[in-house]
Design a protein around this motif. Structure first.
Motif, PDB file in Angstrom:
ATOM      1  N   PRO A 211       0.789  -1.228   0.000  1.00 36.25           N
ATOM      2  CA  PRO A 211       0.000   0.000   0.000  1.00 36.25           C
ATOM      3  C   PRO A 211       0.823   1.280   0.000  1.00 36.25           C
ATOM      4  N   ASN A 212       2.047   1.231   0.529  1.00 37.49           N
ATOM      5  CA  ASN A 212       2.850   2.448   0.680  1.00 37.49           C
ATOM      6  C   ASN A 212       3.834   2.626  -0.474  1.00 37.49           C
ATOM      7  N   LEU A 213       3.333   2.727  -1.700  1.00 35.56           N
ATOM      8  CA  LEU A 213       4.228   2.840  -2.847  1.00 35.56           C
ATOM      9  C   LEU A 213       4.981   4.168  -2.869  1.00 35.56           C
ATOM     10  N   ASP A 214       4.521   5.142  -2.083  1.00 35.42           N
ATOM     11  CA  ASP A 214       5.261   6.396  -1.993  1.00 35.42           C
ATOM     12  C   ASP A 214       6.550   6.220  -1.193  1.00 35.42           C
ATOM     13  N   ARG A 215       6.759   5.004  -0.643  1.00 38.86           N
ATOM     14  CA  ARG A 215       7.986   4.724   0.109  1.00 38.86           C
ATOM     15  C   ARG A 215       8.814   3.630  -0.565  1.00 38.86           C
ATOM     16  N   VAL A 216       8.555   3.424  -1.873  1.00 39.81           N
ATOM     17  CA  VAL A 216       9.282   2.415  -2.653  1.00 39.81           C
ATOM     18  C   VAL A 216      10.077   3.109  -3.752  1.00 39.81           C
ATOM     19  N   VAL A 217      11.354   2.707  -3.882  1.00 38.23           N
ATOM     20  CA  VAL A 217      12.207   3.158  -4.980  1.00 38.23           C
ATOM     21  C   VAL A 217      12.357   2.015  -5.973  1.00 38.23           C
ATOM     22  N   TRP A 218      12.182   2.323  -7.237  1.00 40.70           N
ATOM     23  CA  TRP A 218      12.326   1.313  -8.288  1.00 40.70           C
ATOM     24  C   TRP A 218      13.642   1.552  -9.006  1.00 40.70           C
ATOM     25  N   GLU A 219      14.575   0.605  -8.890  1.00 37.21           N
ATOM     26  CA  GLU A 219      15.796   0.738  -9.679  1.00 37.21           C
ATOM     27  C   GLU A 219      15.439   0.595 -11.147  1.00 37.21           C
TER      28      GLU A 219
END
Length: 274
Positions: A211-219
């Protein structure tokens, strides 16, 4: 009528047609670059040209101990001066774990002026207890913590349930952002297949599970990957492992200043005649 003025300035709308980009310090759309060993002059030139669009600089892999200390200190100082979080690569911490050198690792990180670290287990296996302890210890020392999920081995895939659980536990321990591994090649690891193309089904399942995609970094080291993620998740998606020479290019795509993401523009288009 002369178009020249005493103060040269681009029209306001031209700098960000998307109308969505924050100024630093950003909480949305952060860009993490990977520095694989450029010299001080090139580093300074990069910051002068595009430092405003860089949020995190990672000195990749285990390169940090190989720099002359004077060079390493200077690069860290320059990054800090530009309001950029600077971290050593997660592989270096994995080496410290394997060799039982964690206290020395943290001591040198602080002494050199790093503002954060990356906790990863892309090469070795680290227990949940050790991972949690590393995050908490770094936070207690005043460091910003980024964690990384996924293995570096070619062909490695994302276990969606495990990723969701790991991310939640990392955040609970104090991690700022969790990064999805893709290596610097962007091929055959994590979200991307052997050709570097995004696995659509995998992305959809992650979006449902975390749910917290605002706290995920995508390389996403490759341009096509950056375009795909910006189009899929919006211009303020966090992106990592960006090559140093691609910072401005990525920022143009975030803002709709390149044809690949032209549709992001949120301003009306007028015909203008001089």
């Amino acid at each position: 009528m002369s178009l020249m003025t005493s103060k040269t300035k681009w029209p306001e709308g031209l700098s960000d047609p998307s109308g969505r980009r924050q100024s630093k310090p950003r909480t949305e759309g952060r860009t993490m670059i990977i520095d694989k060993g450029i010299g001080v002059q090139a580093f300074e030139d990069m910051l002068e040209t595009s430092g405003e669009y860089i949020d995190i600089i990672k000195f990749g892999f285990g390169t940090s101990p190989l720099y002359p200390l004077k060079v390493l200190r200077r690069k860290i100082e320059l990054a800090n001066r530009h309001g950029i979080t600077v971290i050593p690569g997660g592989t270096l911490l994995e080496v410290a774990v394997r060799l039982d050198l964690i206290p020395g690792f943290f001591r040198q990180v602080l002494e050199l002026g790093y503002s954060g670290i990356e906790v990863s287990d892309g090469t070795i296996s680290i227990s949940r207890t050790t991972r949690s302890d590393l995050i908490r210890d770094a936070k207690s020392l005043g460091l910003t913590v980024f964690t990384e999920y996924g293995k570096k081995l070619f062909g490695s895939r994302i276990d969606i349930g495990d990723f969701a659980e790991t991310a939640e536990q990392d955040w609970a321990c104090g991690a700022d952002l969790v990064t999805v591994e893709a290596r610097e090649s962007g091929k055959g690891v994590g979200l991307f297949d052997e050709q570097g193309e995004c696995r659509d089904g995998e992305l959809s399942r992650i979006l449902s599970a975390v749910p917290n995609l605002d706290r995920v970094v995508w390389e996403a080291p490759l341009k096509e990957q950056q375009v795909y993620l910006i189009r899929s998740l919006g211009p303020n998606v966090h992106l990592g492992n960006i090559p140093v020479q691609d910072v401005l290019t990525l920022e143009t795509m975030r803002r709709g200043l390149r044809s690949d993401t032209f549709e992001l523009q949120q301003v009306p288009c007028y015909d203008y005649m001089i």
